[in-house]
Design a protein around this motif. Structure first.
Motif, PDB file in Angstrom:
ATOM      1  N   SER A  47       3.530  -7.068  -4.561  1.00  0.00           N
ATOM      2  CA  SER A  47       2.914  -5.751  -4.775  1.00  0.00           C
ATOM      3  C   SER A  47       1.936  -5.430  -3.656  1.00  0.00           C
ATOM      4  CB  SER A  47       2.176  -5.719  -6.118  1.00  0.00           C
ATOM      5  OG  SER A  47       3.083  -5.955  -7.156  1.00  0.00           O
ATOM      6  N   LYS A  50       3.803  -4.302  -0.637  1.00  0.00           N
ATOM      7  CA  LYS A  50       4.319  -2.934  -0.760  1.00  0.00           C
ATOM      8  C   LYS A  50       3.188  -1.896  -0.655  1.00  0.00           C
ATOM      9  CE  LYS A  50       8.299  -4.138  -3.654  1.00  0.00           C
ATOM     10  NZ  LYS A  50       8.916  -4.008  -4.982  1.00  0.00           N
ATOM     11  N   LYS A  51       2.055  -2.192  -1.273  1.00  0.00           N
ATOM     12  CA  LYS A  51       0.932  -1.241  -1.209  1.00  0.00           C
ATOM     13  C   LYS A  51       0.420  -1.107   0.230  1.00  0.00           C
ATOM     14  CE  LYS A  51      -0.536   0.814  -4.225  1.00  0.00           C
ATOM     15  NZ  LYS A  51      -0.002   2.033  -4.908  1.00  0.00           N
ATOM     16  N   TYR A 108      -5.647  -0.120  -5.624  1.00  0.00           N
ATOM     17  CA  TYR A 108      -4.524  -0.642  -6.414  1.00  0.00           C
ATOM     18  C   TYR A 108      -5.036  -1.350  -7.672  1.00  0.00           C
ATOM     19  CZ  TYR A 108      -0.681  -3.736  -7.727  1.00  0.00           C
ATOM     20  OH  TYR A 108       0.274  -4.424  -8.435  1.00  0.00           O
TER      21      TYR A 108
ATOM     22  N   ILE B 170       6.602  -0.830  -7.480  1.00  0.00           N
ATOM     23  CA  ILE B 170       5.500  -1.794  -7.510  1.00  0.00           C
ATOM     24  C   ILE B 170       5.221  -2.212  -8.949  1.00  0.00           C
ATOM     25  CG2 ILE B 170       3.041  -2.100  -6.995  1.00  0.00           C
ATOM     26  CD1 ILE B 170       3.558  -0.201  -4.584  1.00  0.00           C
TER      27      ILE B 170
END
Lengths: 161, 251
Positions: A47, A50-51, A108, B170
């Motif tokens: 994650s 990807k962020k 996030y 995500i």
């Protein structure tokens, strides 16, 4: 909030895949880099990758690739993030990269904890490389305090300039 | 935005009206002293409405309408929280205390996810506070919970079915009213177990504890449930929930 600073050694052959990228290190870098154990990443690593990409920061797994990796999930309410490695080359070419990464991580974490915790606890580490050494900054505390890591990084730069 | 219920087209405001109406009826039964049969009946009614809401969500998704799909996800979570709350009272009255605790935790979790979509929905904070009060007055509390460290390999994205490392979704973010999760994980290994104050899953509680040598008590009721002869003085008997397989309805 606790912030530990230490100087670490890494097996540079393994780490130096692409020093223009932020590198995501396995969760136990000392043990894993000796090559004697299974390479394990924190579950959040994919994650985070990807962020960061969404914000234009390229990152890669320091050893192996994400698809073949083993992930550790600690079923605690704390957010466990990977150790992010910033090479000397990346830091000199993109001085804002640390600030961008910290912002991406904070936003996030706030987002995924919305409705559950206003200031969730996080545990993550950062390694900043310069010509002399690799400094590891380990952070444990509320997400609102993550900006302290940037202060440490900036303070370190000032001392050396 | 319209939805189709039993071949009849409903406008979005009609759906909202029906949703508010059923929640209003449920609120009137959301007390310990209400009749268990009425509460069970209401939970069933909510479950039927939930299926309908998920149908509306699927229609919104099919039309590429992410905003309304997320609104329906919010409804889905509030309905699930209300069902759990209703079932919690019934379980309490049947003296099924561990199950009641699980329902309470699940209700709180659902509200958390509902807030991810909309934090200012009417009554959501009151509902959450009410559950917190029930937690502190009905239950005695748990100083420690069980938390596992789990090693996993592989698995797919619940949104697109691709390996999670190969898609753009995500984990734990909401897409068209569904939470992205890693599913179909084939390779799972327990790495460690730890007692923690703040676990990810508060259903992982201690269920039995040896408060004095040889005497095993139910951890929630404190009732003595077993006595064993003392053979050694090595450690104490503790029984706990390691992992709860009952996943929340987040698809």
């Amino acid at each position: 909030m606790t912030i530990d600073e230490s100087v670490i050694e890494l097996d540079y052959e393994l780490v130096n895949q692409n020093d223009q990228n932020v590198l995501i290190l396995p969760y136990s870098i000392d043990a894993e880099f000796k090559g004697t154990k299974q390479i394990i990443y924190y579950k959040s690593s994919v994650s985070v990758q990807k962020k960061l990409a969404q914000s234009g920061v390229e990152s890669s797994f320091a050893i192996g690739n994400a698809e073949d990796s083993v992930f550790l999930e600690n079923r605690s309410v704390e957010w466990f993030g990977p150790t992010l490695f910033f090479s000397v080359s990346l830091l000199s070419q993109n001085p804002n990269v640390v600030s961008v990464c910290l912002n991406v991580l904070s936003n996030y974490i706030y987002e995924i904890f919305k409705g559950r915790s206003e200031d969730p606890s996080v545990k993550c580490s950062f390694v900043f490389e310069d010509a002399k050494e690799k400094q590891k900054v380990s952070y444990e505390g509320p997400v609102s305090g993550l900006k302290e890591v940037e202060k440490i990084y900036n303070g370190r730069n000032k001392k050396r300039s | 935005m319209v939805g189709i219920k039993n071949d009849r087209r409903m406008t979005f405001s009609e759906i909202v009206q029906e949703y508010n109406s059923i929640l209003e009826q449920a609120r009137n039964l959301d007390y310990l002293v209400r009749d268990s049969d009425l509460q069970t009946e209401m939970a069933n009614k909510l479950e039927i409405f939930l299926v309908m809401v998920k149908g509306f969500k699927a229609q919104a998704k099919a039309h590429g309408d992410e905003k309304n799909a997320n609104v329906f996800f919010h409804f889905q979570c509030i309905l699930n929280a209300t069902i759990c709350s209703m079932k919690m009272w019934v379980a309490l009255k049947k003296s099924e205390y561990q199950q009641a605790w699980n329902y309470l935790v699940e209700a709180q979790e659902y509200i958390g996810y509902a807030k991810r979509v909309s934090e200012d929905s009417y009554g959501i904070d009151d509902f959450y506070e009410r559950l917190k009060q029930i937690e502190s007055t009905v239950f005695a509390g748990f100083p420690l919970f069980n938390s596992l460290g789990i090693l996993t390999k592989g698995g797919k994205c619940s949104i697109c079915g691709k390996p999670l490392e190969a898609c753009d979704h995500i984990e734990d973010e909401i897409y068209f009213g569904s939470v992205c999760r890693r599913v179909d994980v084939k390779d799972i290994e327990i790495n460690h177990s730890a007692f923690v104050k703040n676990p990810k899953d508060r259903r992982c509680i201690i269920t039995e504890f040896e408060f004095s040598p040889g005497k095993i008590h139910d951890y929630i009721t404190l009732k003595l449930i077993n006595e064993k002869p003392q053979t050694t003085d090595e450690g104490k008997h503790v029984q706990m929930v390691m992992y709860n397989m009952n996943e929340l309805d987040l698809d």
